[in-house]
Design an enzyme around this catalytic site. Structure first.
Site, PDB file in Angstrom:
ATOM      1  N   SER A  34       0.821  -1.211   0.000  1.00  0.00           N
ATOM      2  CA  SER A  34       0.000   0.000   0.000  1.00  0.00           C
ATOM      3  C   SER A  34       0.853   1.259   0.000  1.00  0.00           C
ATOM      4  CB  SER A  34      -0.939   0.005   1.212  1.00  0.00           C
ATOM      5  OG  SER A  34      -0.203  -0.114   2.408  1.00  0.00           O
ATOM      6  N   ASN A 121      -2.381  -2.399  13.265  1.00  0.00           N
ATOM      7  CA  ASN A 121      -3.843  -2.291  13.167  1.00  0.00           C
ATOM      8  C   ASN A 121      -4.384  -1.052  13.890  1.00  0.00           C
ATOM      9  OD1 ASN A 121      -3.539  -4.644  11.822  1.00  0.00           O
ATOM     10  ND2 ASN A 121      -4.529  -5.953  13.349  1.00  0.00           N
ATOM     11  N   THR A 166     -40.685  25.791 -10.887  1.00  0.00           N
ATOM     12  CA  THR A 166     -40.948  24.421 -10.431  1.00  0.00           C
ATOM     13  C   THR A 166     -41.167  23.644 -11.727  1.00  0.00           C
ATOM     14  OG1 THR A 166     -43.321  24.804 -10.242  1.00  0.00           O
ATOM     15  CG2 THR A 166     -42.028  25.158  -8.246  1.00  0.00           C
ATOM     16  N   HIS A 167     -40.715  22.419 -11.775  1.00  0.00           N
ATOM     17  CA  HIS A 167     -40.770  21.615 -13.009  1.00  0.00           C
ATOM     18  C   HIS A 167     -40.060  22.324 -14.172  1.00  0.00           C
ATOM     19  CE1 HIS A 167     -43.997  19.443 -10.852  1.00  0.00           C
ATOM     20  NE2 HIS A 167     -44.389  20.669 -10.525  1.00  0.00           N
ATOM     21  N   SER A 288     -14.178  25.857 -28.233  1.00  0.00           N
ATOM     22  CA  SER A 288     -14.236  24.610 -28.975  1.00  0.00           C
ATOM     23  C   SER A 288     -13.167  24.655 -30.049  1.00  0.00           C
ATOM     24  CB  SER A 288     -15.621  24.464 -29.615  1.00  0.00           C
ATOM     25  OG  SER A 288     -15.544  23.632 -30.746  1.00  0.00           O
ATOM     26  N   LYS A 294     -18.128  29.106 -29.666  1.00  0.00           N
ATOM     27  CA  LYS A 294     -18.481  28.449 -28.404  1.00  0.00           C
ATOM     28  C   LYS A 294     -17.751  29.000 -27.185  1.00  0.00           C
ATOM     29  CE  LYS A 294     -20.569  24.967 -27.851  1.00  0.00           C
ATOM     30  NZ  LYS A 294     -20.491  23.604 -28.372  1.00  0.00           N
ATOM     31  N   ASN A 296     -17.715  27.230 -23.564  1.00  0.00           N
ATOM     32  CA  ASN A 296     -18.273  26.072 -22.866  1.00  0.00           C
ATOM     33  C   ASN A 296     -18.066  26.146 -21.355  1.00  0.00           C
ATOM     34  OD1 ASN A 296     -19.084  24.944 -25.297  1.00  0.00           O
ATOM     35  ND2 ASN A 296     -17.116  23.897 -25.582  1.00  0.00           N
ATOM     36  N   GLU A 301     -19.568  21.763 -15.579  1.00  0.00           N
ATOM     37  CA  GLU A 301     -19.863  20.425 -16.121  1.00  0.00           C
ATOM     38  C   GLU A 301     -18.997  19.351 -15.454  1.00  0.00           C
ATOM     39  OE1 GLU A 301     -21.150  20.755 -20.712  1.00  0.00           O
ATOM     40  OE2 GLU A 301     -19.294  21.770 -20.232  1.00  0.00           O
ATOM     41  N   GLN A 333      -7.296  -2.192   3.946  1.00  0.00           N
ATOM     42  CA  GLN A 333      -6.268  -1.414   3.256  1.00  0.00           C
ATOM     43  C   GLN A 333      -6.869  -0.694   2.044  1.00  0.00           C
ATOM     44  OE1 GLN A 333      -2.130  -2.801   3.158  1.00  0.00           O
ATOM     45  NE2 GLN A 333      -2.388  -2.978   0.951  1.00  0.00           N
ATOM     46  N   LYS A 336      -8.277   3.357   1.666  1.00  0.00           N
ATOM     47  CA  LYS A 336      -7.530   4.608   1.524  1.00  0.00           C
ATOM     48  C   LYS A 336      -7.747   5.328   0.204  1.00  0.00           C
ATOM     49  CE  LYS A 336      -4.479   2.874   4.862  1.00  0.00           C
ATOM     50  NZ  LYS A 336      -5.301   1.628   4.868  1.00  0.00           N
TER      51      LYS A 336
HETATM   52  N1  ARG Z   1      -1.326  -1.287   5.406  1.00  0.00           N
HETATM   53  C1  ARG Z   1      -2.278  -1.822   6.321  1.00  0.00           C
HETATM   54  C2  ARG Z   1      -3.647  -1.164   6.115  1.00  0.00           C
HETATM   55  O1  ARG Z   1      -3.684  -0.182   5.491  1.00  0.00           O
HETATM   56  C3  ARG Z   1      -1.812  -1.574   7.712  1.00  0.00           C
HETATM   57  C4  ARG Z   1      -2.335  -2.554   8.700  1.00  0.00           C
HETATM   58  C5  ARG Z   1      -1.714  -3.863   8.443  1.00  0.00           C
HETATM   59  N2  ARG Z   1      -2.036  -4.816   9.434  1.00  0.00           N
HETATM   60  C6  ARG Z   1      -1.908  -6.108   9.219  1.00  0.00           C
HETATM   61  N3  ARG Z   1      -2.225  -6.880  10.167  1.00  0.00           N
HETATM   62  N4  ARG Z   1      -1.487  -6.560   8.067  1.00  0.00           N
HETATM   63  O2  ARG Z   1      -4.656  -1.646   6.573  1.00  0.00           O
END
Ligand code: ARG
Length: 469
Positions: A34, A121, A166-167, A288, A294, A296, A301, A333, A336
């Site tokens: 990660s 963790n 409205t509408h 454009s 144009k 835009n 958008e 993981q 993120k």
């Molecule tokens: N990179 C892990 C995550 O984002 C960190 C926690 C990892 N813990 C584990 N027991 N492998 O969740």
């Protein structure tokens, strides 16, 4: 591995490799890493580690020398991260292991002692909360910028008449200021929602360790105090595993984008020559490559389009969570990237929106003409008759007939003569013209939440005051 470079080859064994007889497969290493995205958490990881180390030392679990070495090492690391000089390495799968490895290189055994009474963790859960708290504060200030820009427009146009729809059919006259104030309200609730979400984000998981808590005599309250958390997560299993706070944030974010998207949709419509209500500054439009005439509205958008992406992240996180047994699973993981992209999309969108709002010019004549076009004061005529004693349903019928006549003559209700109007009801007198005009109609809706220019001006004042708080 630097910002965009390929991962470097394996140099050392993994932190947790003691149990294994063969090294991890290259494909698995790449698949499970990660660090390419969670390195964004580096500063928060360091912040969390420093508080943990201080608490360990206060609790007699880390020597003063080790604490000093950790602080020294972390300050070097922080500098390296900020300079883009940190030696990120895919062999250490995530931001936590990368920083720990580097700390150990810089601080020796002290670096290895830091992980006492802690697991990745509870560490990662803490990092995300620190990150998100920081981003929520930033997003709330961006929302306030947007509100301020809208308030300026509303104040300038407290009595600029436009058709209310409205509408998407002309309904009753409103002021452009009142219309802008509707969005001030929406973004105000968005800011409230983010503040409310922040209260639940701002609780400390650290101390939950891997899942069951720790046997070391740590002081979680002290860490919470050092990191500015309002409270502790009170169940270790829950602390390391649930990401409901991130889901809640994404849900609040999806609503922000929904409001941005509605406003964008209106801008796109109003900019079209059929409406011609507003002009967005040239710096916010594109041309454009083939049609020279144009202009835009790409910014609104795109904002409308990016709403789909944020909604998608919300669904991604909900789906990520729903099948996970307690406690931590590697699935998490995956929280993120959706979270980071939600933050980035929101902050990019709100910044450009605030800027764009400051470059809008309003075509008062076009708005007024449009307000005159669709018999927008028909309700006012009905209300007039009711105030003179006619039951509302009858008044509705009478006015419908007057509208039909005006339509035949291609004129507005206010263009019909007194005699003509009296032909529909003898209750009509000269004073009817005061309510048939746009200005009369607007001024009469002066209750709380109404579109009367004076009411809009006081709403602007009240909103400015609450923004300061
Ligand atoms: N990179 C892990 C995550 O984002 C960190 C926690 C990892 N813990 C584990 N027991 N492998 O969740």
């Amino acid at each position: 591995m630097t910002q965009d470079s390929k991962p470097e080859p394996a140099t050392e064994a993994k932190t947790w490799s003691g149990r294994f007889s063969v090294p991890i497969a290259e494909s698995v290493k790449i698949y499970t890493a990660s660090v390419p995205f969670d390195r964004r958490l580096a500063e928060f990881d360091i912040q969390g580690s420093l508080a943990h180390a201080q608490m360990l030392s206060e609790a007699g679990l880390l020597s003063p020398e080790d604490l000093a070495a950790i602080r020294q090492g972390m300050s070097t690391i922080l500098e390296e991260v900020r300079q883009g000089a940190f030696p990120w390495n895919l062999d250490d799968e995530d931001v936590h292991l990368n920083i720990e490895r580097r700390l150990t290189a810089l601080a020796g055994d002290a670096g290895k002692r830091l992980h006492t009474a802690r697991s990745r963790n509870d560490q990662v859960a803490t990092d995300i909360r620190l990150y998100l708290r920081h981003e929520i504060d930033h997003l709330r200030s961006l929302l306030a910028d947007v509100q301020e820009a809208l308030l300026d427009l509303a104040e300038q146009h407290a009595d600029t008449a436009m058709p209310g729809f409205t509408h998407l059919q002309v309904a009753q006259p409103v002021t452009f200021g009142h219309h802008m104030m509707a969005y001030v309200e929406m973004f105000g609730r968005d800011r409230e929602r983010l503040a409310d979400c922040r209260r639940r984000v701002n609780r400390l998981p650290l101390g939950a360790a891997a899942l069951a808590g720790t046997s070391y005599p740590i002081r979680r309250e002290r860490v919470a105090e050092l990191l500015g958390f309002d409270a502790l997560c009170l169940n270790s299993l829950d602390a390391v595993s649930d990401r409901d706070f991130a889901i809640e944030f994404c849900s609040a974010a999806a609503l922000v984008m929904t409001h941005v998207s509605r406003l964008s949709e209106e801008f796109v419509l109003w900019m079209s020559p059929r409406f011609g209500f507003i002009r967005i500054g040239d710096a916010f439009c594109t041309g454009s490559s083939i049609m020279p005439q144009k202009r835009n509205p790409d910014v609104p958008e795109l904002a409308r389009g990016k709403t789909g992406r944020v909604n998608g992240h919300l669904v991604a996180l909900l789906t990520l969570m729903k099948g996970q047994p307690l406690a931590y699973n590697k699935d998490n993981q995956e929280d993120k990237e959706p979270l980071f992209d939600t933050v980035d999309t929101l902050s990019g969108t709100l910044s450009v929106l605030a800027e764009m709002l400051r470059q809008i010019t309003v075509n008062r004549d076009a708005m007024r003409r449009a307000a005159l076009e669709g018999f927008s004061t028909a309700t006012d005529l009905a209300d007039y008759l009711v105030k003179k004693g006619m039951p509302f349903r009858d008044a509705h019928e009478v006015v419908a007939r007057a509208v039909r006549l005006a339509e035949e003559r291609s004129c507005d209700l206010s263009d019909l003569s007194l005699e003509t109007l009296q032909g529909f009801s003898t209750l009509v007198a000269q004073d009817v013209f005061a309510v048939l005009t746009i200005e009369g109609s607007l001024a009469s809706r002066d209750g709380v939440g109404g579109t009367a220019p004076d009411r809009v001006r006081s709403a602007v004042q009240a909103a400015r005051l609450s923004l300061k708080r």
